[in-house]
Design a protein around this motif. Structure first.
Motif, short mmCIF file in Angstrom:
data_model
loop_
_atom_site.label_atom_id
_atom_site.label_comp_id
_atom_site.label_asym_id
_atom_site.label_seq_id
_atom_site.Cartn_x
_atom_site.Cartn_y
_atom_site.Cartn_z
N PRO A 60 1.41 -1.09 0.16
CA PRO A 60 -0.27 0.39 -0.05
C PRO A 60 1.29 1.43 -0.06
O PRO A 60 2.27 0.70 0.41
N ALA A 61 0.72 2.47 -0.29
CA ALA A 61 0.92 3.51 -0.16
C ALA A 61 1.10 3.83 0.73
O ALA A 61 0.22 3.87 2.00
N GLY A 62 2.38 4.15 1.31
CA GLY A 62 3.17 5.06 2.48
C GLY A 62 4.43 5.11 2.86
O GLY A 62 5.10 4.77 1.58
N ASN A 63 5.24 4.98 3.69
CA ASN A 63 6.55 5.21 4.32
C ASN A 63 6.85 4.08 4.91
O ASN A 63 6.55 4.30 6.46
N TYR A 64 7.50 3.44 4.30
CA TYR A 64 8.13 2.45 5.52
C TYR A 64 9.28 1.89 4.84
O TYR A 64 10.09 2.30 4.74
N TYR A 111 19.25 -6.30 4.65
CA TYR A 111 19.82 -5.50 4.19
C TYR A 111 18.09 -4.88 4.42
O TYR A 111 17.01 -5.11 4.35
N GLU A 112 19.03 -3.12 5.11
CA GLU A 112 17.31 -2.06 5.47
C GLU A 112 17.46 -0.79 4.85
O GLU A 112 18.32 -0.27 4.37
N GLN A 113 16.74 -0.30 4.28
CA GLN A 113 16.01 1.01 3.67
C GLN A 113 15.27 1.78 4.15
O GLN A 113 14.07 0.71 3.53
N PRO A 114 15.42 2.40 4.07
CA PRO A 114 13.61 3.31 4.02
C PRO A 114 13.06 3.39 2.65
O PRO A 114 13.85 3.64 1.55
N ILE A 115 12.05 3.46 2.55
CA ILE A 115 11.37 3.07 0.83
C ILE A 115 9.74 4.65 1.00
O ILE A 115 9.43 4.14 2.13
N GLU A 116 9.61 5.28 0.05
CA GLU A 116 8.83 5.71 0.45
C GLU A 116 7.56 5.20 -1.53
O GLU A 116 7.99 5.26 -2.52
#
Length: 812
Positions: A69-73, A85-90
């Motif tokens: 779904p749409a949003g910041n994750y 591995y991890e990184q913020p995505i919009e």
């Protein structure tokens, strides 16, 4: 009711429309050689809670497609071997996220992001098994002895003795070296006193190479203590309490700035272990006439102690690091036992009843200092290290022993003390050459001295009178000097590693009161060979061989070390020789969908096998002592697996099936109860089959709850003079994270069904005994953990950074 249902329909439709606005994200995961990584886990997580919104796995080409779904994750990727591995995505539209390159066993920088080798709770490698104790919910607030029961391939019996694949010839190390934290002559008690909260992980090496010290015929258990490395001031605090009475607290503190890293580990633990036991013994005199004994025991073991560890690392530059650390341990332990005896003659007529009370108090402390220097050359993997460790330990025990009844009224006291000092220094050099070549050389020296005093006094009308048959003062000294060399090379998908270790053992056992000295000096060579093949699908196959030694420990050589129970005694054997074991193992690491599996097949042959021999002495007591007798062959298969059937359920299982065969006989000459000299020969020929298994489940639930449920089963096992009955148990733990994941509350129940009992039958030519003992009754423990400047996410990253920092040094 109908109105409520009709009213819920538009709300449900609105929710469906809201959640229906999803976008498609695609990408690819490869290793550092641009080969696709299959079965990597991809998840979209909430920023604040890390709760998974959507998940999938990569296909054979490394590609993935996921709906979000749409949003910041947070985009979270985990390879099958545990690297993350991890990184913020919009998420605002359909998007190709590109390619992600992950190292299978290292840390890699990728476009400004960091991929860390974060370990899951259990990681399988060809040469060792790594169990992350810091992620084991069941271990919180418990002792290391309790926590070891969850580690694959490891078993802990009813008295706290540790074995590996059913073999007690295991070497226990702390940070890759022998340590005073394991105690002098009683590792079982020492591990019961050491809190599990100070341990980062446990490494199990079943077939060590020539780089590791040759001691331990069954293999090595390496306990790695926590040492923080995060920037700034950070740490965690644990407070716990439980039933039966258990109180503990620990603090892991770390401060890192510039070239300095300061770390500390402070812990306190008080625990009362309620124990239960019973036995029924038949003893035969020289004419074969039996007499019977029925015993019931209630006892409480109290462990009360603290541990302080302080250390610092100084990064002189990018190539040179110095580490200095030390720890101090103090313990004040008590053993309170009441033994009720009923004695019967050959006609089962009750001839005597008595109550024996045993009140023993033990004080022990140890101090230890460590130094490490590491130089890294320009070429990756090219390094030189020096390690030094010095320890001093002291243990004293006083026993008040009384027995009253219609046929006995005695008061005795026992005193024992042990003083041990040990110094170890080792140096190791690793030189990589070509693309896959590697040369390792090293040397090690160890000097150990242990002074033991033991005496027993009996109260008579004239006062305290010494019992000279139990008086002993022994000076035990052992020096071991070692050197090794290993060479390895790779050819395509095949690689090998061959090594040879030389150890010179110089042992002196001096009985000061008897003016008797036993000296042993021997030089041994310990070869090892490892052949590896890596398949196209990243599955790996290894064939390995090593030769190991099990030297008699100090208490195995000292004539008397225990007198608490005058009807069952243990005495050492100064003439005991070391046993030698040749071990062969075939290992395979395979990934099948979401299943990672490691089957092992192994075989070992032991010469001069150390066994425990039991016989009746002149007073009618059963005496146990170690002897060398014949050979022993062991063969078996072990299967370890991890499986994630759904995103909220992680499983780990371990099954070991093994057979054993012993050959040999032992002739014992002694004075019987009638005062006559008797020689008996015991045949140790025999064979059998046994198995054990464990299954561990972790369930991740909503609202930051998690549940861990584990079960263990240990089948029976028979030897020449004993037969152990099956044993099973189950443990349960519930966790709740709160305060933005800075705090955790854990409730655990150990031995859920109150079934963990140790039952055994012992027999010889002149006795037969059935016994049942419970090391601890069911326990309930509540633990609170608070992390400051160190979230769970930071801990996960830190564990990845330090995963290889405390390898067992080659000089060991």
């Amino acid at each position: 009711m109908l109105a409520k249902k009709l009213f819920s329909i538009p709300i449900l439709l609105c929710c469906l429309i809201s959640f229906g606005q999803e976008f498609t994200l695609t990408g690819k995961v490869t290793n550092t050689e641009n080969q696709p990584l299959e079965y990597a886990t991809i998840s979209i997580q909430e920023v604040e809670t890390f709760m998974e919104i959507a998940g999938t796995v990569t296909d054979a080409a490394g590609n993935f497609t996921i709906e979000s779904p749409a949003g910041n994750y947070i985009l979270y990727i985990e390879s099958f071997t545990g690297n993350t591995y991890e990184q913020p995505i919009e998420v605002t539209q359909n998007k190709n996220l590109g390619s992600f390159k992950m190292a299978e066993n290292s840390v890699v920088s990728l476009e400004g992001a960091t991929i860390t080798g974060s370990n899951p709770i259990y990681k399988m490698e060809l040469d060792k098994k790594v169990y992350d104790l810091s992620q084991d919910q069941m271990a919180k607030g418990s002792s290391v002895s309790d926590a070891l029961q969850n580690v694959p391939s490891v078993q802990v019996d009813g008295e706290g003795n540790v074995s590996l694949r059913g073999n007690e010839g295991v070497r226990i190390l702390i940070d890759g070296k022998p340590s005073s934290l394991v105690g002098i002559s009683d590792p079982a008690t020492a591990l019961q006193s050491l809190p599990a909260d100070v341990v980062e992980r446990i490494e199990v090496v079943t077939n060590p190479s020539a780089r590791f010290e040759a001691e331990g015929s069954a293999g090595i258990i390496n306990i790695i203590l926590k040492k923080g490395k995060l920037q700034g001031f950070n740490g965690s605090i644990n407070i716990n309490g439980g039933i039966p009475t258990t109180v503990g607290a620990s603090a892991n503190l770390n401060y890192r700035t510039g070239k300095w890293n300061l770390f500390s580990n402070l812990s306190y633990r008080y625990a009362e272990r309620d124990r239960e036991g019973s036995s029924y013994t038949t003893r035969f005199d020289s004419l074969g006439v039996p007499r019977y004994e029925d015993m019931n025991r209630e006892s409480t073991r109290i462990n009360d102690g603290y541990n302080i560890m302080l250390g610092t690392e100084y990064y002189l530059d990018d190539r040179n690091t110095f580490t200095v650390s030390g720890n101090y341990r103090y313990g004040k332990n008590e053993n309170q036992s009441d033994l009720h005896y009923a004695d019967y003659d050959e006609n089962l007529f009750n001839v005597a009843n008595s109550l024996r009370t045993e009140r023993e108090k033990e004080d022990d402390y140890s101090a230890e200092g460590n130094f490490n220097y590491k130089h890294e050359f320009l070429d990756p993997g090219h390094e030189f290290t020096i390690d030094a460790r010095g320890t001093y330990s002291e243990e004293t025990e006083i026993g008040d022993l009384r027995e009253t009844g219609n046929a006995v009224n005695s008061t005795e006291r026992s005193f024992s003390s042990e003083y041990q000092n040990r110094f170890i220094i080792s140096a190791d050099y690793v030189y990589p050459f070509g693309e896959k070549g590697r040369l390792e050389i090293g040397a090690r020296g160890e000097s150990e001295g242990t002074l033991t005093d033991f005496s027993v006094d009996s109260l008579s009308t004239d006062g305290w009178v010494s019992k000279p048959e139990f008086a002993n003062r022994t000076d035990y000294r052992q020096n071991v000097y070692a050197a090794y060399a290993q060479y390895g090379q790779g050819f395509g998908q095949f690689s090998f590693f061959a090594g040879l270790r030389m150890e010179n053992s110089d042992i002196t056992v001096k009985s000061i009161l008897n003016e008797n000295t036993t000296r042993k000096n021997y030089v041994d060579f310990f070869p090892s060979l490892f052949l590896n093949y890596e398949f196209e699908n990243d599955n790996q196959l290894q064939i390995s061989y090593s030769r190991r030694i099990r030297r008699p420990r100090g208490w195995d050589l000292i004539p008397f070390t225990s007198y608490s129970n005058n009807r069952n005694l243990f005495m050492g054997n100064p003439d005991l020789d070391p046993q030698y074991t040749d071990s062969y193992e075939l290992s395979y690491v395979a990934k099948i969908g979401k299943l990672m599996i490691t089957p092992n097949v192994y075989y070992s042959n032991t010469q001069d096998n150390i066994q425990r021999y039991q016989a009746i002495n002149a007073t009618g007591a059963i005496v146990t002592r170690p002897i060398n007798v014949g050979t022993e062959s062991r063969y078996g298969g072990e299967l370890t697996f991890t499986y994630k059937p759904v995103k909220w359920w992680n499983m780990m299982g371990n099954v070991n099936l093994f057979g054993y065969k012993t050959e040999g006989e032992y002739t014992d000459t002694y004075i019987n109860q009638s005062g006559a000299s008797v020689s008996t020969t015991t045949n140790f020929d025999g064979e059998g089959f046994s198995w054990f298994g464990r299954l561990n489940n972790v369930f991740t639930l909503p609202a930051k709850f998690s549940v861990q449920l584990s079960g263990n089963y240990r089948a029976g096992m028979k030897s020449a003079q004993s037969e152990r009955k099956p044993m099973y148990s189950a443990d349960l733990s519930v966790n709740k994270d709160f305060w933005n994941d800075n705090a955790t509350l854990s409730l655990s129940v150990r031995d859920l069904f109150n079934s963990r009992a140790f039952e055994i039958e012992s027999f010889g030519d002149d006795f037969y005994m059935e016994s049942r003992n419970r090391w601890n009754v069911r326990s309930i423990n509540l633990t609170f953990t608070y992390r400051f400047n160190q979230s769970k996410k930071d801990q996960r990253r830190e564990q990845g950074e330090v995963s290889g920092d405390f390898e067992m040094q080659g000089g060991e």
